[in-house]
Motif scaffolding. Structure first.
Motif, PDB file in Angstrom:
ATOM      1  N   LEU A  12       0.822  -1.207   0.000  1.00 21.37           N
ATOM      2  CA  LEU A  12       0.000   0.000   0.000  1.00 21.37           C
ATOM      3  C   LEU A  12       0.855   1.255   0.000  1.00 21.37           C
ATOM      4  O   LEU A  12       0.383   2.342  -0.385  1.00 21.37           O
ATOM      5  N   ALA A  13       2.109   1.130   0.422  1.00 27.73           N
ATOM      6  CA  ALA A  13       3.041   2.277   0.405  1.00 27.73           C
ATOM      7  C   ALA A  13       3.788   2.368  -0.920  1.00 27.73           C
ATOM      8  O   ALA A  13       4.831   3.040  -1.001  1.00 27.73           O
ATOM      9  N   ASP A  14       3.279   1.663  -1.939  1.00 25.84           N
ATOM     10  CA  ASP A  14       3.847   1.702  -3.289  1.00 25.84           C
ATOM     11  C   ASP A  14       5.255   1.127  -3.347  1.00 25.84           C
ATOM     12  O   ASP A  14       6.103   1.587  -4.114  1.00 25.84           O
ATOM     13  N   ARG A  15       5.517   0.139  -2.551  1.00 29.51           N
ATOM     14  CA  ARG A  15       6.815  -0.550  -2.608  1.00 29.51           C
ATOM     15  C   ARG A  15       6.537  -2.022  -2.930  1.00 29.51           C
ATOM     16  O   ARG A  15       6.745  -2.918  -2.124  1.00 29.51           O
ATOM     17  N   SER A  16       6.032  -2.254  -4.139  1.00 21.49           N
ATOM     18  CA  SER A  16       5.581  -3.586  -4.540  1.00 21.49           C
ATOM     19  C   SER A  16       6.717  -4.603  -4.561  1.00 21.49           C
ATOM     20  O   SER A  16       6.516  -5.769  -4.216  1.00 21.49           O
ATOM     21  N   GLY A  17       7.902  -4.203  -4.948  1.00 20.93           N
ATOM     22  CA  GLY A  17       9.026  -5.137  -4.993  1.00 20.93           C
ATOM     23  C   GLY A  17       9.369  -5.665  -3.618  1.00 20.93           C
ATOM     24  O   GLY A  17       9.584  -6.867  -3.420  1.00 20.93           O
ATOM     25  N   THR A  18       9.408  -4.760  -2.649  1.00 17.66           N
ATOM     26  CA  THR A  18       9.688  -5.184  -1.271  1.00 17.66           C
ATOM     27  C   THR A  18       8.563  -6.061  -0.737  1.00 17.66           C
ATOM     28  O   THR A  18       8.798  -7.050  -0.027  1.00 17.66           O
ATOM     29  N   ALA A  19       7.311  -5.717  -1.082  1.00 15.39           N
ATOM     30  CA  ALA A  19       6.162  -6.501  -0.623  1.00 15.39           C
ATOM     31  C   ALA A  19       6.254  -7.931  -1.130  1.00 15.39           C
ATOM     32  O   ALA A  19       6.017  -8.897  -0.387  1.00 15.39           O
ATOM     33  N   ARG A  20       6.608  -8.090  -2.427  1.00 19.04           N
ATOM     34  CA  ARG A  20       6.718  -9.441  -2.985  1.00 19.04           C
ATOM     35  C   ARG A  20       7.817 -10.228  -2.280  1.00 19.04           C
ATOM     36  O   ARG A  20       7.681 -11.430  -2.044  1.00 19.04           O
ATOM     37  N   ALA A  21       8.911  -9.571  -1.938  1.00 15.87           N
ATOM     38  CA  ALA A  21      10.001 -10.253  -1.234  1.00 15.87           C
ATOM     39  C   ALA A  21       9.553 -10.709   0.157  1.00 15.87           C
ATOM     40  O   ALA A  21       9.891 -11.813   0.619  1.00 15.87           O
ATOM     41  N   ILE A  22       8.789  -9.870   0.838  1.00 22.50           N
ATOM     42  CA  ILE A  22       8.299 -10.241   2.175  1.00 22.50           C
ATOM     43  C   ILE A  22       7.335 -11.425   2.072  1.00 22.50           C
ATOM     44  O   ILE A  22       7.399 -12.376   2.870  1.00 22.50           O
ATOM     45  N   TRP A  23       6.421 -11.368   1.097  1.00 20.95           N
ATOM     46  CA  TRP A  23       5.485 -12.484   0.928  1.00 20.95           C
ATOM     47  C   TRP A  23       6.232 -13.776   0.598  1.00 20.95           C
ATOM     48  O   TRP A  23       5.889 -14.851   1.106  1.00 20.95           O
ATOM     49  N   PHE A  24       7.243 -13.656  -0.254  1.00 23.53           N
ATOM     50  CA  PHE A  24       8.051 -14.819  -0.622  1.00 23.53           C
ATOM     51  C   PHE A  24       8.686 -15.425   0.633  1.00 23.53           C
ATOM     52  O   PHE A  24       8.656 -16.642   0.839  1.00 23.53           O
ATOM     53  N   ALA A  25       9.240 -14.562   1.480  1.00 28.82           N
ATOM     54  CA  ALA A  25       9.909 -15.037   2.687  1.00 28.82           C
ATOM     55  C   ALA A  25       8.920 -15.696   3.650  1.00 28.82           C
ATOM     56  O   ALA A  25       9.269 -16.652   4.363  1.00 28.82           O
ATOM     57  N   GLY A  26       7.675 -15.211   3.676  1.00 28.89           N
ATOM     58  CA  GLY A  26       6.682 -15.809   4.568  1.00 28.89           C
ATOM     59  C   GLY A  26       6.215 -17.177   4.119  1.00 28.89           C
ATOM     60  O   GLY A  26       5.797 -18.008   4.943  1.00 28.89           O
ATOM     61  N   VAL A  27       6.303 -17.432   2.808  1.00 22.69           N
ATOM     62  CA  VAL A  27       5.837 -18.717   2.265  1.00 22.69           C
ATOM     63  C   VAL A  27       6.876 -19.815   2.455  1.00 22.69           C
ATOM     64  O   VAL A  27       6.535 -20.976   2.725  1.00 22.69           O
ATOM     65  N   VAL A  28       8.148 -19.481   2.324  1.00 24.99           N
ATOM     66  CA  VAL A  28       9.213 -20.494   2.294  1.00 24.99           C
ATOM     67  C   VAL A  28       9.203 -21.426   3.504  1.00 24.99           C
ATOM     68  O   VAL A  28       9.270 -22.662   3.347  1.00 24.99           O
ATOM     69  N   PRO A  29       9.133 -20.934   4.752  1.00 24.85           N
ATOM     70  CA  PRO A  29       9.143 -21.870   5.887  1.00 24.85           C
ATOM     71  C   PRO A  29       7.952 -22.840   5.874  1.00 24.85           C
ATOM     72  O   PRO A  29       8.107 -24.023   6.166  1.00 24.85           O
ATOM     73  N   VAL A  30       6.760 -22.332   5.538  1.00 19.68           N
ATOM     74  CA  VAL A  30       5.578 -23.198   5.491  1.00 19.68           C
ATOM     75  C   VAL A  30       5.730 -24.243   4.395  1.00 19.68           C
ATOM     76  O   VAL A  30       5.430 -25.426   4.588  1.00 19.68           O
ATOM     77  N   LEU A  31       6.222 -23.803   3.218  1.00 25.85           N
ATOM     78  CA  LEU A  31       6.406 -24.741   2.115  1.00 25.85           C
ATOM     79  C   LEU A  31       7.455 -25.790   2.462  1.00 25.85           C
ATOM     80  O   LEU A  31       7.269 -26.992   2.161  1.00 25.85           O
TER      81      LEU A  31
END
Length: 646
Positions: free
Chosen positions: A40-59
């Protein structure tokens, strides 16, 4: 994907609401919310990296779980969840992957809560096991571990205490709460000498208990063992769901590939994968059946596993033993005939006093009848028991003989007279005092209360054939079952012939056999579902059976079958509705009507609905067979008590 279940039972670990499982859910949820704030702060690249990091441990945890399942020979729909998260990350749908990770880890927590609620009744049984008992020793009281209690020890059971071992009441009276064992809400009043079962709770004043069994051999210990076995079981329906799950996996992958190939848009394949839910197949079934197990246990029907519960739902033929099952199994005095000597109460008092020295069921029934009339029973002396014939000895200085007519007549030097005219199925107990025939006790074994209504209820539930299998004579069995409308009667059966009958009846569909004695154990083991009368039945029959009735009421059999059928119906409803909704969602996703994120949210809604529907089995309210219109049963029905194989 809220089931997140490999087919079959999963070991305790990250998916059982333990600290690591909570940590994974917390990390994935934190990453999802943080990423949304950054996006929402217009930092889509950083947002995608955070989401990626949140998925890896669960996966990573999911992949480990899948590999463990493969080593156990189990291949389940966890693979769909892993593929959906992997595909979403590969094709840049990191928000969808993060949503799936949160939904998946959160769904496993929901699964644990659902199964935990369904098993609560059984866990209550386990948690009530006492650890110590208060024992009288050398004029003092001592707290001892249960393993130290031996038969013959006198225990003090305080108000609110759980009875630690089976025993007989050593006080004048006691009130015990048996609800944990039988589902009966009202306390039961026991008199001196009555049996008190371990696991019941003292609901009145403190009383004394004379231990008759060690803790490991007591009723409650046996129930706990059965509960633990039930919790580890897996139903045939669950195994069938395993096979269905592979087909569902193939359909899911097929739709995903076709959607990608036709549209050329890989996000459609991702959407199909994230909307595919395994819960209706591999979560609804076990949750519904475990809930059914718990509900049955609450009402005094202990089913040893989900498999027997499901089989109960498909039973078409019922075979009943007679003595102790269809009849009460405890002979009762119908009348007392005096031969002109002592009064009737005096005949009973002398006979009961002598019979205190015998363990024969008829002797114990005579003693119980005398105590119920408030008669004081002196201790007999010079007692000699003649197995299968009778007992002789002295009571208050008088010579007393109790037993069969011919035996008593021979002991007093008389020829047997003409027997009294009694109903078929009754038995005469002769009593002689000081060398003279004093009179006869007329005894019978009546039908259990509610037996007729129960049979009517079972027929309404779809039981096509109801047979009686007994070791009694045919005329006695016919008299007992007159008016019950049975489909067949097999008398004079030995244990091996009961087994042969069970095997022959299996040609008509699944067979349920109900019995209570040692001689019934082989037939119980041979039946598709064996049911033991567990309160007074033999330990061998309880071990061989798949179901144990913890309350001494035959009508609970209909209750158990009704719960089994309702649980199975609820499981099937959940499967059909859940799979139908999932397939519709996958088609919508394949046609581009659902984005990957929307698909993930939709599948979670389906999962929640499926779980909540399966938990309806906890609220099954069986009809009361006694409320049905009673059938007309001819008076005087009774079964042979003495000298006949039960």
């Amino acid at each position: 994907m809220s089931g997140g279940l490999a087919a079959g039972p999963r070991p305790a670990g990250i998916w059982r609401a333990d600290p690591l499982g909570f940590a994974l859910l917390g990390f994935a949820l934190c990453a999802l919310l943080t990423g949304l704030a950054v996006w929402l702060a217009d930092r889509s690249g950083t947002a995608r990296a955070i989401w990626f990091a949140g998925v890896v441990p669960v996966l990573a945890a999911l992949v480990v779980e899948i590999l463990r399942g493969i080593r156990r020979g189990e291949t389940g729909l966890d693979i769909v969840a892993a593929l959906s998260m992997t595909a979403a990350l590969v094709f840049g749908e990191t928000l969808a992957a993060a949503v799936v990770a949160v939904m998946y880890s959160g769904g496993t927590l929901l699964e644990s809560l659902a199964e935990g609620r369904a098993r609560r009744s059984m866990h209550d049984l386990l948690s009530r096991v006492p650890r110590t008992a208060t024992r009288h020793r050398d004029g003092a009281l001592e707290d001892v571990p249960l393993d130290a209690i031996a038969p013959g020890d006198r225990l003090l059971i305080r108000q609110g205490d759980v009875v630690p071992v089976d025993g007989t009441l050593a006080s004048d009276a006691a009130f015990v709460d048996t609800s944990a064992l039988t589902g009966e809400s009202l306390p039961v009043r026991l008199l001196r000498g009555a049996e008190a079962f371990s696991g019941s709770t003292n609901a009145g004043e403190a009383f004394g208990l004379l231990a008759t069994h060690e803790a490991k051999d007591s009723t409650y210990a046996g129930i706990v063992r059965l509960v633990e076995a039930a919790q580890a079981s897996k139903a045939p329906m669950s195994r069938l769901a395993d096979r269905w799950s592979l087909g569902f996996l193939a359909v899911t992958l097929g739709i995903a590939v076709v959607a990608w190939w036709v549209s050329g848009d890989p996000s459609r394949a991702v959407a199909v994968l994230v909307v595919a839910t395994p819960c209706p197949l591999i979560l609804a079934v076990p949750v519904a059946l475990v809930a059914g197990l718990s509900r049955a246990a609450q009402l005094g029907v202990l089913v040893k596993g989900a498999g027997p519960l499901e089989t109960m739902a498909r039973v078409r033929t019922l075979i009943l033993d007679k003595t102790g099952t269809l009849t009460d199994g405890r002979p009762r005095i119908v009348s007392i005939d005096s031969a002109g000597g002592p009064a009737k109460d005096e005949i009973l008092r002398l006979a009961a006093a002598l019979d205190q020295a015998s363990t024969h069921p008829v002797a114990q029934a005579v003693v119980a009848a005398a105590k119920a009339r408030g008669l004081t029973l002196p201790v007999p002396s010079d007692v000699t028991e003649f197995p299968g014939e009778g007992v002789a000895g002295h009571v208050d200085g008088r010579e007393v003989v109790v037993g069969g007519g011919a035996f008593v007549a021979s002991r007093v030097g008389r020829r047997p007279g003409d027997p009294l005219a009694v109903a078929a199925g009754s038995v005469l107990v002769a009593v002689a005092v000081d060398g003279h025939m004093a009179g006869h006790l007329v005894m019978s074994d009546p039908l259990r209360e509610g037996a007729g209504a129960m049979l009517d209820g079972l027929r309404r539930q779809g039981i096509a054939r109801i047979l009686l299998a007994t070791g009694d004579r045919a005329d006695v069995a016919a008299r007992v079952t007159e008016g019950l409308g049975l489909d067949g009667l097999r008398a004079d059966l030995t244990p091996d012939r009961k087994v042969a009958l069970v095997l022959a009846e299996r040609a008509h569909g699944p067979v349920m056999m109900v019995g209570d004695g040692v001689n019934d154990a082989p037939a119980l083991a041979a039946a598709d579902v064996g049911v033991a009368m567990g309160v007074r039945g033999a330990a061998a029959s309880a071990e061989a059976a798949d179901v144990v009735l913890l309350v001494d009421r035959i009508d609970r059999l209909a209750t158990g079958i009704e719960i089994a059928r309702a649980s199975r119906r609820i499981a099937l409803e959940s499967v059909v509705a859940g799979i139908g909704l999932s397939v519709l969602g996958m088609i919508a996703a394949a046609m581009g009507y659902l984005t990957p994120v929307e698909g993930a949210l939709l599948q979670e809604a389906i999962d929640v609905a499926v779980i909540l529907n399966a938990l309806r089995a906890l609220r099954i309210a069986p009809r009361d067979p006694a409320a049905a219109k009673p059938r007309s049963v001819p008076p005087g029905q009774a079964g042979v008590v003495q000298g006949v194989t039960p």
